[in-house]
Design a protein around this motif. Structure first.
Motif, PDB file in Angstrom:
ATOM      1  N   GLY A  21       3.348  -3.327   6.771  1.00 47.39           N
ATOM      2  CA  GLY A  21       4.146  -3.187   7.985  1.00 47.39           C
ATOM      3  C   GLY A  21       3.323  -3.354   9.234  1.00 47.39           C
ATOM      4  N   GLU A  22       2.144  -2.761   9.257  1.00 46.21           N
ATOM      5  CA  GLU A  22       1.257  -2.901  10.418  1.00 46.21           C
ATOM      6  C   GLU A  22       0.820  -4.349  10.590  1.00 46.21           C
ATOM      7  OE1 GLU A  22      -0.759   1.558  10.124  1.00 46.21           O
ATOM      8  OE2 GLU A  22      -1.445  -0.075   8.830  1.00 46.21           O
ATOM      9  N   GLN A  23       0.483  -4.997   9.476  1.00 45.28           N
ATOM     10  CA  GLN A  23       0.099  -6.409   9.554  1.00 45.28           C
ATOM     11  C   GLN A  23       1.252  -7.254  10.093  1.00 45.28           C
ATOM     12  OE1 GLN A  23      -1.835  -8.007   5.972  1.00 45.28           O
ATOM     13  NE2 GLN A  23      -2.195  -5.892   5.298  1.00 45.28           N
ATOM     14  N   ALA A  24       2.470  -6.948   9.654  1.00 35.72           N
ATOM     15  CA  ALA A  24       3.634  -7.729  10.084  1.00 35.72           C
ATOM     16  C   ALA A  24       3.865  -7.582  11.580  1.00 35.72           C
ATOM     17  CB  ALA A  24       4.877  -7.295   9.300  1.00 35.72           C
ATOM     18  N   VAL A  25       3.785  -6.352  12.074  1.00 38.96           N
ATOM     19  CA  VAL A  25       4.020  -6.130  13.505  1.00 38.96           C
ATOM     20  C   VAL A  25       2.908  -6.756  14.338  1.00 38.96           C
ATOM     21  CG1 VAL A  25       4.215  -4.383  15.303  1.00 38.96           C
ATOM     22  CG2 VAL A  25       5.394  -4.060  13.128  1.00 38.96           C
ATOM     23  N   GLN A  26       1.661  -6.624  13.892  1.00 43.75           N
ATOM     24  CA  GLN A  26       0.561  -7.260  14.611  1.00 43.75           C
ATOM     25  C   GLN A  26       0.761  -8.768  14.693  1.00 43.75           C
ATOM     26  OE1 GLN A  26      -2.869  -5.875  12.448  1.00 43.75           O
ATOM     27  NE2 GLN A  26      -2.571  -3.742  13.074  1.00 43.75           N
ATOM     28  N   ALA A  27       1.332  -9.350  13.643  1.00 43.44           N
ATOM     29  CA  ALA A  27       1.606 -10.792  13.651  1.00 43.44           C
ATOM     30  C   ALA A  27       2.781 -11.131  14.553  1.00 43.44           C
ATOM     31  CB  ALA A  27       1.875 -11.283  12.228  1.00 43.44           C
ATOM     32  N   LEU A 263       5.123   1.511  14.672  1.00 41.61           N
ATOM     33  CA  LEU A 263       5.998   0.339  14.530  1.00 41.61           C
ATOM     34  C   LEU A 263       5.848  -0.270  13.136  1.00 41.61           C
ATOM     35  CD1 LEU A 263       5.771  -1.485  17.979  1.00 41.61           C
ATOM     36  CD2 LEU A 263       7.108   0.512  17.293  1.00 41.61           C
ATOM     37  N   GLY A 264       4.623  -0.241  12.597  1.00 38.50           N
ATOM     38  CA  GLY A 264       4.410  -0.755  11.249  1.00 38.50           C
ATOM     39  C   GLY A 264       5.132   0.067  10.205  1.00 38.50           C
ATOM     40  N   ASP A 265       5.112   1.403  10.369  1.00 39.62           N
ATOM     41  CA  ASP A 265       5.850   2.261   9.441  1.00 39.62           C
ATOM     42  C   ASP A 265       7.340   1.937   9.482  1.00 39.62           C
ATOM     43  OD1 ASP A 265       3.438   3.453   8.931  1.00 39.62           O
ATOM     44  OD2 ASP A 265       3.884   5.324   9.966  1.00 39.62           O
ATOM     45  N   ILE A 266       7.892   1.832  10.703  1.00 32.57           N
ATOM     46  CA  ILE A 266       9.325   1.558  10.860  1.00 32.57           C
ATOM     47  C   ILE A 266       9.688   0.199  10.271  1.00 32.57           C
ATOM     48  CG2 ILE A 266      11.115   1.088  12.596  1.00 32.57           C
ATOM     49  CD1 ILE A 266       9.788   3.269  14.335  1.00 32.57           C
ATOM     50  N   HIS A 267       8.773  -0.762  10.358  1.00 38.42           N
ATOM     51  CA  HIS A 267       9.037  -2.103   9.830  1.00 38.42           C
ATOM     52  C   HIS A 267       9.307  -2.054   8.328  1.00 38.42           C
ATOM     53  CE1 HIS A 267       8.749  -6.522  10.052  1.00 38.42           C
ATOM     54  NE2 HIS A 267       8.183  -6.447   8.851  1.00 38.42           N
ATOM     55  N   ILE A 308       9.370  -4.861  23.878  1.00 40.72           N
ATOM     56  CA  ILE A 308       9.391  -4.182  22.581  1.00 40.72           C
ATOM     57  C   ILE A 308      10.024  -2.809  22.767  1.00 40.72           C
ATOM     58  CG2 ILE A 308       8.055  -3.381  20.596  1.00 40.72           C
ATOM     59  CD1 ILE A 308       5.792  -5.199  21.462  1.00 40.72           C
ATOM     60  N   ILE A 309      11.033  -2.512  21.969  1.00 40.41           N
ATOM     61  CA  ILE A 309      11.656  -1.186  22.000  1.00 40.41           C
ATOM     62  C   ILE A 309      11.901  -0.728  20.571  1.00 40.41           C
ATOM     63  CG2 ILE A 309      12.803  -1.555  24.236  1.00 40.41           C
ATOM     64  CD1 ILE A 309      15.425  -1.961  22.667  1.00 40.41           C
ATOM     65  N   SER A 310      11.966   0.577  20.393  1.00 39.25           N
ATOM     66  CA  SER A 310      12.389   1.148  19.110  1.00 39.25           C
ATOM     67  C   SER A 310      13.651   1.960  19.346  1.00 39.25           C
ATOM     68  CB  SER A 310      11.294   2.043  18.522  1.00 39.25           C
ATOM     69  OG  SER A 310      10.169   1.290  18.150  1.00 39.25           O
ATOM     70  N   THR A 311      14.577   1.880  18.421  1.00 39.85           N
ATOM     71  CA  THR A 311      15.808   2.657  18.521  1.00 39.85           C
ATOM     72  C   THR A 311      15.885   3.637  17.356  1.00 39.85           C
ATOM     73  OG1 THR A 311      17.136   1.076  17.243  1.00 39.85           O
ATOM     74  CG2 THR A 311      16.983   0.717  19.626  1.00 39.85           C
ATOM     75  N   ILE A 312      16.458   4.795  17.629  1.00 41.60           N
ATOM     76  CA  ILE A 312      16.703   5.795  16.587  1.00 41.60           C
ATOM     77  C   ILE A 312      18.187   6.157  16.634  1.00 41.60           C
ATOM     78  CG2 ILE A 312      16.150   8.079  15.681  1.00 41.60           C
ATOM     79  CD1 ILE A 312      13.467   7.909  17.105  1.00 41.60           C
ATOM     80  N   TYR A 313      18.909   5.804  15.593  1.00 44.51           N
ATOM     81  CA  TYR A 313      20.317   6.160  15.452  1.00 44.51           C
ATOM     82  C   TYR A 313      20.351   7.535  14.792  1.00 44.51           C
ATOM     83  CZ  TYR A 313      25.210   5.849  13.921  1.00 44.51           C
ATOM     84  OH  TYR A 313      26.549   6.087  13.704  1.00 44.51           O
TER      85      TYR A 313
END
Length: 651
Positions: A21-27, A263-267, A308-313
């Motif tokens: 997940g961290e690698q994906a977000v960094q990319a 962000l990587g965890d959430i991904h 970049i934003i994060s949402t929490i429902y």
């Protein structure tokens, strides 16, 4: 437990790499560089153990409920004082905390789940903005009514940057009497958050975000599952609630340490929790729910101007009044990094917006192939102290003006950059020039902003003359978001009080905060204020350039030549320079002694022992590897690590 006690003295890297997940977000956001994975170590460094056990009034933590949802809680002693955490070994923490009804950690830890329940915490000292993070698992838990004893095995530890932390002075509060207002650990799809809960969120300037990374079976051995907790801060109202459903929180993502842990965890695992404490009323709000991170146009469609934003429902929450056994003694000092509140596209923002000071670039100077000094004029006088930094908003420059002045093309790596940068002020405004300040910076390979600024400075001085070039006609401007940095400014002490014995340790561009401090101390000494004994230890691959900058910092405001400077009677300044072979060509005032050393500063402590470092006030600025090595050397010389002021500088 015996195995834990037999570990070697030095912490080792805890992980083999960033998880998928961290690698994906960094990319996704095209990070030009990120912190080395080796920064995360497999146990608590000694400084972290001292910090957690003696400095913390509270501890934000993450635990999981039976549904696998992360909840953020904040643990306190019964009186709000430090000392409720102990560290028997460098891989073990024991926590004795007082809870209250409504805290989700009660049900999450009432019975240990199968295996080792994951756990994480972040130690944060709000008076100094210092913070350190750890994660691991719970090995034992014991409840006595609302008192809980937790034993935590630490498997990962990390020091963090202090961005966006609002400074507070807090004291123990004996009038806390927790009152549970709402406890809805399961919230239906059609239900909204109560209006008073939304108002509480919109008044908050501090929160702690909890996340969970559940590794795929094939990844578990290399990238083990974990939970995390991170600080989120800004101006009051920086977290928004969507009016359309009354239950979706929107968190802007401000540029931080470039690890992308949350962000990587959430991904990978799209859930998150968040807790909002109020240090003025003692109320505390816990929420958890489904999480998602949006990038680029998708993010801007929800929160304009944020890439970049994060949402929490929200799927569960709890709200307790007058619970926290702490109170702030006055208004918080806002972090200079925090931008104005970004409102949602579906909101109507206030009619009056925050107006920052504007800096206009008036001079440039190229020192070598990577180093430049930029001189700015502010739209009104700015109060800046020695060693402080300025936070600039460079969106207009990057997106528009730079393209008009230079031939360069943006690519996908620039799309999600927030264009906010922080640099130390190397030359402060004076009473004669209250609006003029200078910044010395390095162009970072693979960076975005600094190479463009360097290219701009080089374009007006292609021959590398080193002259100050007037560039006011280029009309390069940037809003000033704020002033930050908490290096202590030394004030004069008389001989009868022992005088000031300072030790400044700089790695490369980490010299810049000391340039303004040199000017400050030199001016005080020249006017007869105090007794000064300063030792500067500099490690650099550019000794001629760095020594030239130091030499200029010694020049008196009323003098144009070093030779004109007289030796103050109570001023001694020694410079130890570590570098490859070089010729000493700079001329220094007679009160300055220059001692060259070939190679690098080692960790034996020999130099620091020779300058009586344990009797001095030590400050370190430089890249993380340099800071770590200097800390080892100081400790070898008998310096208490808790006395060392540290700031990490990269550019």
């Amino acid at each position: 437990m015996t195995q834990l006690l037999q570990r070697s003295s030095d912490p080792l890297p805890a992980l083999r790499g960033w998880h998928p997940g961290e690698q994906a977000v960094q990319a996704i956001i095209h990070l030009p560089e990120c912190v080395e994975i080796t920064a995360i170590v497999d146990r608590l460094p000694e400084q972290h153990r001292i910090f957690h056990t003696s400095r913390l009034h509270f501890l934000p933590v993450t635990t999981l409920d039976q549904q696998g949802r992360p909840w953020a809680s904040i643990l306190y002693s019964n009186d709000g004082m430090p000392g409720f955490i102990s560290s028997p070994t460098d891989a073990l923490l024991t926590i004795k905390a007082r809870l209250w009804p409504g805290d989700p950690i009660i049900q999450n830890c009432s019975q240990l789940h199968d295996g080792n329940p994951l756990f994480s915490g972040i130690g944060l000292e709000v008076s100094t903005r210092r913070r350190n993070k750890f994660s691991g698992y719970i090995s034992n838990v014991a409840f006595r009514d609302l008192d809980v004893d937790l034993t935590v095995i630490v498997t990962q530890a990390l020091g963090l940057c202090p961005k966006y932390i609002n400074i507070r002075s807090i004291v123990s509060f004996h009038g806390a009497s927790p009152r549970l207002i709402y406890e809805r650990f399961s919230l239906g799809d059609g239900e909204r958050l109560p209006d008073d809960v939304i108002a509480f969120i919109h008044a908050a300037d501090t929160a702690f975000l909890s996340t969970s990374y559940v590794a795929a079976q094939e990844d578990e051995n290399i990238y083990p599952s974990r939970v995390g907790v991170n600080h989120r801060g800004g101006r009051p109202g920086f977290v928004r609630v969507r009016p359309s459903d009354g239950k979706t929180l929107v968190l802007p993502n401000y540029a931080g340490n470039r690890m992308m842990n949350s962000l990587g965890d959430i991904h990978i695992t799209p859930v998150a929790g968040i807790v909002f404490p109020s240090f003025s009323t003692g109320s505390i709000l816990y929420l958890t729910g489904k999480a998602e991170t949006l990038y680029g146009a998708s993010a801007r469609a929800v929160m304009p101007n944020m890439n970049i934003i994060s949402t929490i429902y929200v799927t569960g929450f709890s709200f307790v009044e007058n619970a926290i056994p702490l109170r702030e003694t006055g208004p918080a000092e806002r972090s200079p990094y925090s931008p104005p509140v970004c409102y949602l596209a579906e909101e109507k923002p206030p009619s009056v917006s925050f107006a920052d000071i504007t800096l206009s670039l008036i001079k440039t100077r190229v020192h070598d192939d990577t180093l430049i000094t930029l001189t700015f004029e502010s739209s009104r006088p700015v109060d800046i102290h020695p060693g402080q930094n300025c936070v600039l908003e460079l969106t207009e420059f990057l997106r528009k003006r730079s393209h008009e002045l230079l031939d360069w093309e943006e690519d996908e790596s620039t799309v999600n950059d927030d264009c906010v940068r922080t640099w130390t002020v190397s030359k402060l405004p004076t009473s004669d020039t209250p609006c003029i300040l200078s910044i010395t910076m390095r162009a970072i390979k693979g960076g975005l902003i600094t190479p463009i600024l360097y290219q701009l400075a080089r374009s007006v001085d292609p021959q590398l003359t080193g002259a100050h070039i007037d560039v006011a006609d280029l009309k390069v401007c940037a809003p000033l978001r704020g002033i930050g940095g908490d290096l202590p400014v030394p004030e004069p002490l008389l001989a009868c009080d022992g005088g000031r014995q300072l030790l400044w340790i700089a790695g490369g561009i980490g010299l810049t905060p000391f340039l303004s401090l040199i000017r400050h101390v030199t001016n005080l000494a020249a006017r007869g204020f105090g007794v000064w004994d300063v030792t500067l230890v500099l490690s650099t691959r550019e000794p001629e350039v760095m020594l030239s900058l130091i030499q200029e910092a010694f020049v008196n405001m009323s003098s144009s030549k070093v030779d004109d400077l007289q030796s103050p009677p109570d001023f001694a300044f020694s410079i130890h320079v570590y570098s490859p072979k070089f010729q000493l060509s700079e001329s220094f005032p007679p009160f300055v002694s220059l001692i060259p050393h070939e190679g690098r500063l080692d960790d034996s402590g020999a130099l620091f022992g020779s300058v009586a470092a344990k009797f001095r006030e030590p400050h370190i600025c430089g890249p993380l590897p340099f800071v770590s090595n200097a800390m080892k050397s100081l400790q070898a010389a008998g310096v208490d690590p808790e006395r060392v002021k540290r700031e990490r500088f990269t550019y």
